[in-house]
Enzyme design. Structure first.
Site, PDB file in Angstrom:
ATOM      1  N   ASN A  64       0.847  -1.203   0.000  1.00 41.16           N
ATOM      2  CA  ASN A  64       0.000   0.000   0.000  1.00 41.16           C
ATOM      3  C   ASN A  64       0.875   1.244   0.000  1.00 41.16           C
ATOM      4  OD1 ASN A  64       0.389   0.959   2.863  1.00 41.16           O
ATOM      5  ND2 ASN A  64      -0.386  -1.127   3.249  1.00 41.16           N
ATOM      6  N   LYS A 100     -12.965  -2.021  17.908  1.00 42.88           N
ATOM      7  CA  LYS A 100     -11.598  -2.411  18.310  1.00 42.88           C
ATOM      8  C   LYS A 100     -11.322  -2.116  19.781  1.00 42.88           C
ATOM      9  CE  LYS A 100      -9.928  -1.586  13.605  1.00 42.88           C
ATOM     10  NZ  LYS A 100      -8.970  -2.389  12.860  1.00 42.88           N
TER      11      LYS A 100
HETATM   12  O1  C5P Z   1     -10.010  -1.722  10.278  1.00 40.69           O
HETATM   13  P1  C5P Z   1      -8.992  -0.842   9.672  1.00 40.69           P
HETATM   14  O2  C5P Z   1      -7.913  -1.570   8.951  1.00 40.69           O
HETATM   15  O3  C5P Z   1      -9.532   0.275   8.825  1.00 40.69           O
HETATM   16  O4  C5P Z   1      -8.326  -0.099  10.929  1.00 40.69           O
HETATM   17  C1  C5P Z   1      -7.189   0.664  10.830  1.00 40.69           C
HETATM   18  C2  C5P Z   1      -6.423   0.630  12.137  1.00 40.69           C
HETATM   19  O5  C5P Z   1      -6.271  -0.713  12.572  1.00 40.69           O
HETATM   20  C3  C5P Z   1      -5.033   1.176  11.986  1.00 40.69           C
HETATM   21  O6  C5P Z   1      -4.653   1.764  13.209  1.00 40.69           O
HETATM   22  C4  C5P Z   1      -4.213  -0.077  11.683  1.00 40.69           C
HETATM   23  O7  C5P Z   1      -2.865   0.087  12.067  1.00 40.69           O
HETATM   24  C5  C5P Z   1      -4.921  -1.130  12.512  1.00 40.69           C
HETATM   25  N1  C5P Z   1      -4.891  -2.485  11.919  1.00 40.69           N
HETATM   26  C6  C5P Z   1      -4.397  -3.527  12.656  1.00 40.69           C
HETATM   27  N2  C5P Z   1      -4.364  -4.789  12.114  1.00 40.69           N
HETATM   28  C7  C5P Z   1      -4.831  -5.032  10.890  1.00 40.69           C
HETATM   29  C8  C5P Z   1      -5.381  -3.978  10.138  1.00 40.69           C
HETATM   30  C9  C5P Z   1      -5.389  -2.708  10.673  1.00 40.69           C
HETATM   31  O8  C5P Z   1      -3.961  -3.305  13.786  1.00 40.69           O
HETATM   32  N3  C5P Z   1      -4.781  -6.243  10.410  1.00 40.69           N
END
Ligand code: C5P
Length: 402
Positions: free
Chosen positions: A206, A341
């Site tokens: 990304n 979360k």
């Molecule tokens: O659910 P989403 O990916 O949009 O959430 C973003 C947040 O969750 C960010 O802080 C990212 O670092 C964290 N994240 C995580 N583990 C993942 C995906 C995202 O801790 N597998």
């Protein structure tokens, strides 16, 4: 008191720098003036020598000054480097790692805090190149004393005049005795992208560069915290002083974060973690192209932040912060993440605009907590990191409910 290097560069404000040296000395600091060649055309080195009662450095290769490689030696002894006035030229050199004289070499060699007081014509100050260089220095942790408005030596009236010596000395006082609001605290910060290998050649990645996470880490270090940094693949250099663990995939980041979160007072997940990885791992050999479509199966990666939220299970620490990079329904999605979360704060980031989010030096965001929302206007990522840490400090220091 402290040893301070005062960098003087070739602007008309150089005469005011004599007063900066005098004031620093009055409050008990030892001052070594480092003048660029252009600065010597505005003010004589003798003036600084008389005020500071120390030899003035004007030449990187002066005989007698190289026995212990003076720019490295001085760089490692100073408690603060001030550059006042800082011209557009010197700002450009410092921002881009050019080291062609004593001052610019010392900037790269020192780990002391750096305070820059820019001074130039207002059009030069507003030029995108200068603004980009200032933003870059800010990202590196450099602090600034803003130029003042008023009559400029070039005959214009506008912003660009060197800040007053009293202001520069006041700003230096803060850096010489930092408030240390995070001394004794440990922060874990994640930064950058993750790469999910598809085969030995290709990966799913990304656009994250790690800039935002590095800004948070640099700001936490400046406040006296111990900082653990878990970083995905990025060519950018992490801030000096952080304990860095490098990872590649979401799975590796998951493992590193769980280890590093042990004993941390706060975790800031600024990394853009892949949500999906190839279901059976990377193919051992390069995927060969056929004539038809290619289908690969992807599975969800572990959600690291959710796991930290579950593990914390109602305890106050570690304070948990997530980032929500979105292109629409920004605040609502951030609020959903906050709940799902079980974290304390979500930084909602609109990544559809060019001057914020991935790869940009600037950012604007909405900080979402259970109490409400706070808009942080467009500014450097470091400035956003400062606001974020101000809010986190309140949570870290909050008394535990009995
Ligand atoms: O659910 P989403 O990916 O949009 O959430 C973003 C947040 O969750 C960010 O802080 C990212 O670092 C964290 N994240 C995580 N583990 C993942 C995906 C995202 O801790 N597998």
């Amino acid at each position: 008191m402290a040893l301070v290097a005062l960098g003087v560069t070739g602007g008309i404000g150089a005469y005011k720098s004599v007063d900066v040296a005098r004031r620093l000395q009055q409050v008990g600091h030892d001052v070594t003036a480092v003048m660029t060649a252009a600065a010597c055309r505005f003010v004589g080195p003798l003036t600084f020598e008389a005020i500071t009662r120390r030899p003035v450095i004007t030449d990187q290769f002066a005989p007698g000054a190289n026995a212990d490689i003076e720019h490295i030696s001085l760089a490692s002894r100073i408690a603060l480097l001030i550059v006042a006035p800082a011209t557009a030229n010197v700002i450009g050199k410092l921002a881009n790692g050019i080291a062609d004289d004593f001052l610019s070499s010392m900037y790269l060699a020192t780990r002391a805090p750096v305070l820059i007081a820019p001074a130039m014509n207002s059009n030069m100050l507003e030029h995108p190149s200068v603004q980009r260089n200032l933003a870059r220095l800010s990202e590196q942790g450099v602090r600034f004393v803003e130029p003042g408005e008023g009559y400029l030596a070039c005959g214009w009236t506008g912003k660009g005049r060197l800040a007053e010596p009293a202001e520069i000395v006041a700003a230096s006082r803060q850096l010489l005795s930092p408030d240390g609001r995070l001394v004794g605290r440990t922060l874990l910060v994640t930064a950058g992208p993750t790469c999910e290998d598809l085969d030995p050649v290709r990966y799913l990645g990304n656009r994250s560069t790690g800039r935002m996470g590095f800004a948070v880490a640099a700001e936490a270090l400046a406040r006296g915290a111990r900082v653990r940094l878990v970083v995905g693949p990025t060519p950018l250099e992490p801030p000096a002083g952080a304990e860095v663990t490098r990872v590649r995939s979401a799975r590796e980041m998951h493992q590193a974060v769980l280890e590093c979160a042990e004993g941390a007072d706060a975790v800031v997940m600024a990394a853009a973690v892949a949500d999906y990885a190839p279901a059976d791992g990377a193919r051992p050999g390069k995927i060969r192209k056929g004539s038809g479509a290619l289908t690969m199966r992807f599975e969800r990666t572990p959600d690291i932040l959710s796991e930290l939220g579950r593990r914390r299970a109602g305890a106050a620490l570690p304070v948990l912060v997530g980032f929500a990079a979105e292109t629409q329904d920004l605040v609502q999605r951030a609020r959903d993440k906050l709940r799902e979360k079980q974290v304390d704060l979500v930084v909602a980031n609109d990544v559809s605009l060019p001057d914020r989010g991935f790869a940009a030096d600037t950012n604007a965001a909405t900080l979402v907590t259970a109490e409400g929302e706070e808009d942080v206007p467009l500014g450097t990522k470091r400035a956003l990191a400062a606001v974020l840490l101000d809010r986190m400090e309140t949570l870290i220091h909050a008394p535990v409910a009995s």
